[in-house]
Design a protein around this motif. Structure first.
Motif, PDB file in Angstrom:
ATOM      1  N   MET A  58     148.815  29.210 -67.177  1.00  0.00           N
ATOM      2  CA  MET A  58     147.795  28.754 -66.244  1.00  0.00           C
ATOM      3  C   MET A  58     148.007  27.259 -65.998  1.00  0.00           C
ATOM      4  SD  MET A  58     146.131  31.411 -65.422  1.00  0.00           S
ATOM      5  CE  MET A  58     145.114  30.507 -64.245  1.00  0.00           C
ATOM      6  N   MET A  59     147.806  26.842 -64.748  1.00  0.00           N
ATOM      7  CA  MET A  59     147.861  25.417 -64.391  1.00  0.00           C
ATOM      8  C   MET A  59     146.555  25.134 -63.659  1.00  0.00           C
ATOM      9  SD  MET A  59     151.847  25.221 -63.113  1.00  0.00           S
ATOM     10  CE  MET A  59     151.790  23.490 -62.665  1.00  0.00           C
ATOM     11  N   GLY A  60     145.487  24.962 -64.430  1.00  0.00           N
ATOM     12  CA  GLY A  60     144.158  24.959 -63.844  1.00  0.00           C
ATOM     13  C   GLY A  60     143.700  26.409 -63.714  1.00  0.00           C
ATOM     14  N   TYR A  61     142.628  26.615 -62.953  1.00  0.00           N
ATOM     15  CA  TYR A  61     141.979  27.928 -62.936  1.00  0.00           C
ATOM     16  C   TYR A  61     142.554  28.919 -61.929  1.00  0.00           C
ATOM     17  CZ  TYR A  61     138.595  25.889 -66.047  1.00  0.00           C
ATOM     18  OH  TYR A  61     138.022  25.288 -67.134  1.00  0.00           O
ATOM     19  N   TRP A  88     147.121  26.535 -72.074  1.00  0.00           N
ATOM     20  CA  TRP A  88     147.835  26.578 -70.805  1.00  0.00           C
ATOM     21  C   TRP A  88     149.250  26.049 -70.972  1.00  0.00           C
ATOM     22  CZ3 TRP A  88     143.465  24.649 -66.949  1.00  0.00           C
ATOM     23  CH2 TRP A  88     142.445  25.609 -66.949  1.00  0.00           C
ATOM     24  N   HIS A  89     150.091  26.917 -71.540  1.00  0.00           N
ATOM     25  CA  HIS A  89     151.483  26.535 -71.796  1.00  0.00           C
ATOM     26  C   HIS A  89     152.395  27.731 -71.578  1.00  0.00           C
ATOM     27  CE1 HIS A  89     151.192  28.663 -75.675  1.00  0.00           C
ATOM     28  NE2 HIS A  89     149.973  28.167 -75.738  1.00  0.00           N
ATOM     29  N   TYR A 109     150.090  22.315 -69.254  1.00  0.00           N
ATOM     30  CA  TYR A 109     149.093  21.715 -68.379  1.00  0.00           C
ATOM     31  C   TYR A 109     148.130  20.918 -69.259  1.00  0.00           C
ATOM     32  CZ  TYR A 109     145.418  21.414 -64.843  1.00  0.00           C
ATOM     33  OH  TYR A 109     144.467  20.969 -63.951  1.00  0.00           O
ATOM     34  N   TRP A 124     145.197  18.258 -68.785  1.00  0.00           N
ATOM     35  CA  TRP A 124     144.285  17.606 -67.861  1.00  0.00           C
ATOM     36  C   TRP A 124     144.256  16.089 -68.069  1.00  0.00           C
ATOM     37  CZ3 TRP A 124     140.748  21.919 -66.510  1.00  0.00           C
ATOM     38  CH2 TRP A 124     140.123  21.700 -65.268  1.00  0.00           C
ATOM     39  N   PHE A 176     149.777  18.042 -60.720  1.00  0.00           N
ATOM     40  CA  PHE A 176     149.337  19.230 -61.460  1.00  0.00           C
ATOM     41  C   PHE A 176     149.020  18.988 -62.935  1.00  0.00           C
ATOM     42  CE2 PHE A 176     151.990  21.170 -58.033  1.00  0.00           C
ATOM     43  CZ  PHE A 176     151.032  21.997 -57.474  1.00  0.00           C
ATOM     44  N   PHE A 230     151.068  18.576 -65.218  1.00  0.00           N
ATOM     45  CA  PHE A 230     151.976  19.498 -65.904  1.00  0.00           C
ATOM     46  C   PHE A 230     153.184  18.752 -66.458  1.00  0.00           C
ATOM     47  CE2 PHE A 230     155.060  22.995 -66.194  1.00  0.00           C
ATOM     48  CZ  PHE A 230     154.287  23.961 -66.817  1.00  0.00           C
TER      49      PHE A 230
END
Lengths: 185, 185
Positions: free
Chosen positions: A44-47, B41-42, B53, B55, B135, B137
């Motif tokens: 996931m890269m955000g929602y 989120w990886h 990801y 934030w 992103f 990321f």
């Protein structure tokens, strides 16, 4: 084959199904060619965005690169052997829908076919290709999603390497430790 | 707190522990600041690279951006409540190692501290930041790794959203469907 009744899924609930890291089946189409690949390398890269590593040796790589679309389909345990067979064959030689008895369903937003026998389907558009040449990494945006009404939690399978798969186990509810605004998906 | 004996892990075995999609704890340090964040989120990007990801609202984001390093630590179920507490606090206010009774261990290749109480530790260097601004990321390269000698398969936890966690379940060996050269990790 197990049949599901499905409902539209709000796009920001995508993480609830993909963040746990299940093996997924990626379907794609470009002109007359379509294929399915088995994938475990996604995040996931955000929602509502998903990053996927799709090797350029995969037949699907070019279909996705050219069409800028694909569908991420979430299989349950009853499709484990099918997922392995899909992963060990190439769409250059066979039509995997026909070969493995899967039903291609028309999407709402993309041309690539959905796999009806999967618990959930995420229609995706490619939104960033900066890492494709060096890392085979596509960034996707979910543009439509649907999931089975039941069971509430799918029985997913996850790859541990060396031919061993882990099946999703017990659920532990710790929502009491989260504030309402944290419980987003 | 559970104690592990650990051994060096060949870097290309990273996928066997991270591909199933567990929640991980990311530790980082820049000058006198250090922190830990909880991450789901990886993705594996090949056998030795990981995309994450992170934030920019996270305190860890800047520590990783500036130091170009971090450690991905794999917790087992006994650390579930700790992982939730780490996720619901910020390193701007507290030292999470001290606050949550975790032991910072010196790495072999990076300055960021490892979390001793985790089943495995992956020391990482940032190798690509092209997707960070848009992103959040980061692309990481594993430069050193170690994992517990036992159990063979860690009891990981995975986030289903809404405060519910899935614990890793039964293992199914399907190695008979793979050729030797496919059984790579």
């Amino acid at each position: 084959m197990k049949k599901y009744s499905k409902k539209k899924l709000p796009l920001d609930k995508t993480r609830s199904l993909l963040e746990p890291g299940p093996i997924v089946l990626v379907s794609s189409q470009w002109k007359d060619d379509r294929s399915i690949m088995t994938m475990g390398w996604h995040a996931m890269m955000g929602y509502e965005a998903i990053g996927c590593y799709i090797w350029d040796a995969n037949f699907s790589h070019n279909l996705i690169k050219k069409s800028k679309q694909c569908v991420i389909n979430l299989p349950e345990k009853h499709l484990l052997e099918t997922a392995i067979a899909i992963g060990n064959t190439t769409g250059a030689d066979i039509d995997k829908f026909a070969e493995f008895g899967l039903t291609a369903e028309k999407g709402r937003k993309v041309q690539a076919p959905l796999i009806k026998e999967c618990y959930a389907n995420f229609e995706c558009e490619v939104i960033d290709t900066r890492l494709v040449n060096q890392f085979n990494f596509f960034v996707l945006q979910v543009v439509a999603a649907q999931s089975a009404i039941s069971p509430k939690y799918p029985e997913t399978f996850h790859y541990r390497g060396s031919g061993v798969f882990m099946v999703s186990g017990e659920n532990i509810d710790r929502s009491k430790f989260f504030t309402p605004e944290m419980l987003d998906g």
